[in-house]
Design a protein around this motif. Structure first.
Motif, PDB file in Angstrom:
ATOM      1  N   PRO A  12     -20.865  11.883  45.891  1.00 34.02           N
ATOM      2  CA  PRO A  12     -21.809  12.121  47.295  1.00 34.02           C
ATOM      3  C   PRO A  12     -23.399  12.359  47.166  1.00 34.02           C
ATOM      4  CG  PRO A  12     -20.046  14.078  46.000  1.00 34.02           C
ATOM      5  CD  PRO A  12     -20.100  12.372  45.520  1.00 34.02           C
ATOM      6  N   LEU A  13     -23.772  12.287  48.193  1.00 36.70           N
ATOM      7  CA  LEU A  13     -25.568  11.772  48.393  1.00 36.70           C
ATOM      8  C   LEU A  13     -25.931  13.432  48.061  1.00 36.70           C
ATOM      9  CD1 LEU A  13     -25.443  10.983  52.057  1.00 36.70           C
ATOM     10  CD2 LEU A  13     -25.423   9.795  50.711  1.00 36.70           C
ATOM     11  N   THR A  14     -27.289  13.248  47.267  1.00 41.99           N
ATOM     12  CA  THR A  14     -27.878  14.301  46.943  1.00 41.99           C
ATOM     13  C   THR A  14     -29.360  14.579  48.122  1.00 41.99           C
ATOM     14  OG1 THR A  14     -29.462  12.485  45.678  1.00 41.99           O
ATOM     15  CG2 THR A  14     -27.732  13.629  44.487  1.00 41.99           C
ATOM     16  N   ASP A  15     -29.564  15.525  47.101  1.00 50.51           N
ATOM     17  CA  ASP A  15     -31.081  15.916  47.896  1.00 50.51           C
ATOM     18  C   ASP A  15     -31.854  14.666  48.125  1.00 50.51           C
ATOM     19  OD1 ASP A  15     -33.875  16.659  48.058  1.00 50.51           O
ATOM     20  OD2 ASP A  15     -33.115  18.750  48.296  1.00 50.51           O
ATOM     21  N   ASP A  16     -32.107  14.169  47.865  1.00 50.07           N
ATOM     22  CA  ASP A  16     -32.813  12.969  47.390  1.00 50.07           C
ATOM     23  C   ASP A  16     -32.065  11.521  48.111  1.00 50.07           C
ATOM     24  OD1 ASP A  16     -35.033  14.064  46.240  1.00 50.07           O
ATOM     25  OD2 ASP A  16     -34.374  13.336  44.320  1.00 50.07           O
ATOM     26  N   ASP A  17     -30.842  11.651  48.418  1.00 49.19           N
ATOM     27  CA  ASP A  17     -30.780  10.987  48.643  1.00 49.19           C
ATOM     28  C   ASP A  17     -31.114  10.493  50.097  1.00 49.19           C
ATOM     29  OD1 ASP A  17     -29.509   9.435  47.356  1.00 49.19           O
ATOM     30  OD2 ASP A  17     -27.288  10.163  46.615  1.00 49.19           O
ATOM     31  N   ILE A  18     -30.299  12.359  50.875  1.00 49.95           N
ATOM     32  CA  ILE A  18     -30.794  11.871  52.435  1.00 49.95           C
ATOM     33  C   ILE A  18     -32.634  12.406  52.691  1.00 49.95           C
ATOM     34  CG2 ILE A  18     -29.982  13.944  54.355  1.00 49.95           C
ATOM     35  CD1 ILE A  18     -27.612  15.423  52.409  1.00 49.95           C
ATOM     36  N   ARG A  28     -32.331  16.704  60.681  1.00 51.79           N
ATOM     37  CA  ARG A  28     -31.195  16.838  61.293  1.00 51.79           C
ATOM     38  C   ARG A  28     -31.026  16.147  62.235  1.00 51.79           C
ATOM     39  NH1 ARG A  28     -36.086  20.679  63.993  1.00 51.79           N
ATOM     40  NH2 ARG A  28     -36.377  19.406  65.906  1.00 51.79           N
ATOM     41  N   GLU A  29     -32.331  15.058  62.682  1.00 51.20           N
ATOM     42  CA  GLU A  29     -32.009  13.939  63.469  1.00 51.20           C
ATOM     43  C   GLU A  29     -30.897  12.998  62.080  1.00 51.20           C
ATOM     44  OE1 GLU A  29     -35.349  11.356  64.945  1.00 51.20           O
ATOM     45  OE2 GLU A  29     -35.724  13.025  64.535  1.00 51.20           O
ATOM     46  N   VAL A  30     -30.775  13.128  61.188  1.00 54.38           N
ATOM     47  CA  VAL A  30     -30.032  12.639  61.129  1.00 54.38           C
ATOM     48  C   VAL A  30     -28.222  12.744  60.340  1.00 54.38           C
ATOM     49  CG1 VAL A  30     -28.973  12.118  57.814  1.00 54.38           C
ATOM     50  CG2 VAL A  30     -31.157  12.061  58.996  1.00 54.38           C
ATOM     51  N   MET A  31     -28.497  14.359  60.888  1.00 52.22           N
ATOM     52  CA  MET A  31     -26.537  14.983  61.994  1.00 52.22           C
ATOM     53  C   MET A  31     -25.985  14.642  62.745  1.00 52.22           C
ATOM     54  SD  MET A  31     -27.753  18.896  60.862  1.00 52.22           S
ATOM     55  CE  MET A  31     -25.971  19.381  60.742  1.00 52.22           C
ATOM     56  N   ASN A  32     -25.234  14.319  62.680  1.00 51.98           N
ATOM     57  CA  ASN A  32     -23.919  13.551  63.537  1.00 51.98           C
ATOM     58  C   ASN A  32     -23.340  14.105  65.174  1.00 51.98           C
ATOM     59  OD1 ASN A  32     -21.880  12.155  65.304  1.00 51.98           O
ATOM     60  ND2 ASN A  32     -21.348  10.715  63.627  1.00 51.98           N
ATOM     61  N   PRO A  33     -23.936  15.427  66.332  1.00 49.54           N
ATOM     62  CA  PRO A  33     -23.907  15.876  66.659  1.00 49.54           C
ATOM     63  C   PRO A  33     -21.947  16.242  67.703  1.00 49.54           C
ATOM     64  CG  PRO A  33     -25.342  14.320  68.298  1.00 49.54           C
ATOM     65  CD  PRO A  33     -25.319  13.822  66.008  1.00 49.54           C
ATOM     66  N   ARG A  34     -21.378  14.791  67.025  1.00 46.67           N
ATOM     67  CA  ARG A  34     -20.622  14.122  67.562  1.00 46.67           C
ATOM     68  C   ARG A  34     -19.001  14.518  66.696  1.00 46.67           C
ATOM     69  NH1 ARG A  34     -21.552   8.357  70.863  1.00 46.67           N
ATOM     70  NH2 ARG A  34     -23.165   9.533  72.359  1.00 46.67           N
ATOM     71  N   LEU A  58     -25.576  19.113  52.610  1.00 44.61           N
ATOM     72  CA  LEU A  58     -25.454  19.086  50.953  1.00 44.61           C
ATOM     73  C   LEU A  58     -23.964  19.038  51.232  1.00 44.61           C
ATOM     74  CD1 LEU A  58     -28.198  19.545  49.386  1.00 44.61           C
ATOM     75  CD2 LEU A  58     -27.154  17.519  49.168  1.00 44.61           C
ATOM     76  N   GLU A  59     -23.582  20.108  51.804  1.00 44.19           N
ATOM     77  CA  GLU A  59     -22.554  21.377  52.075  1.00 44.19           C
ATOM     78  C   GLU A  59     -21.242  20.438  52.192  1.00 44.19           C
ATOM     79  OE1 GLU A  59     -20.464  24.883  54.017  1.00 44.19           O
ATOM     80  OE2 GLU A  59     -22.467  25.435  52.986  1.00 44.19           O
TER      81      GLU A  59
END
Length: 92
Positions: A12-18, A28-34, A58-59
């Motif tokens: 899993p990705l960590t805080d630092d990875d994200i 929020r630009e990293v989030m996929n709204p689709r 993270l969740e």
């Protein structure tokens, strides 16, 4: 170009990875709204701040837009052949 695949289910990705994925961009630009996972949340991506976006990703890592291309400070979130070609030095 170097390619670094990552299986989020196994590692899993960590805080630092994200944060590294986002680079200079808002988290929020990293989030996929689709994605179905995002749509189930019933929120607008632009209505959340970075702390909320980070906590959500993270969740539930299915919220992270893939693929992500990083070249210095440049980021391309999601598949974009023209952007990839331009970064590779070709004509888009």
């Amino acid at each position: 170009m170097d390619y670094e695949p990552r299986d989020y289910a196994r590692k899993p990705l960590t805080d630092d990875d994200i944060r590294a994925i986002a680079g200079p961009h808002a988290l929020r630009e990293v989030m996929n709204p689709r994605s179905p996972s995002f749509r189930k949340l019933g929120i607008e991506r632009d209505s959340i701040d970075d702390a909320q976006a980070l906590a959500l990703m993270l969740e539930n890592q299915n919220l992270v837009r893939r693929p992500t291309l990083a070249a210095g400070d440049v980021r391309v979130f999601g598949f974009n052949a023209d952007a990839y070609e331009e970064l590779a030095g070709g004509e888009a």
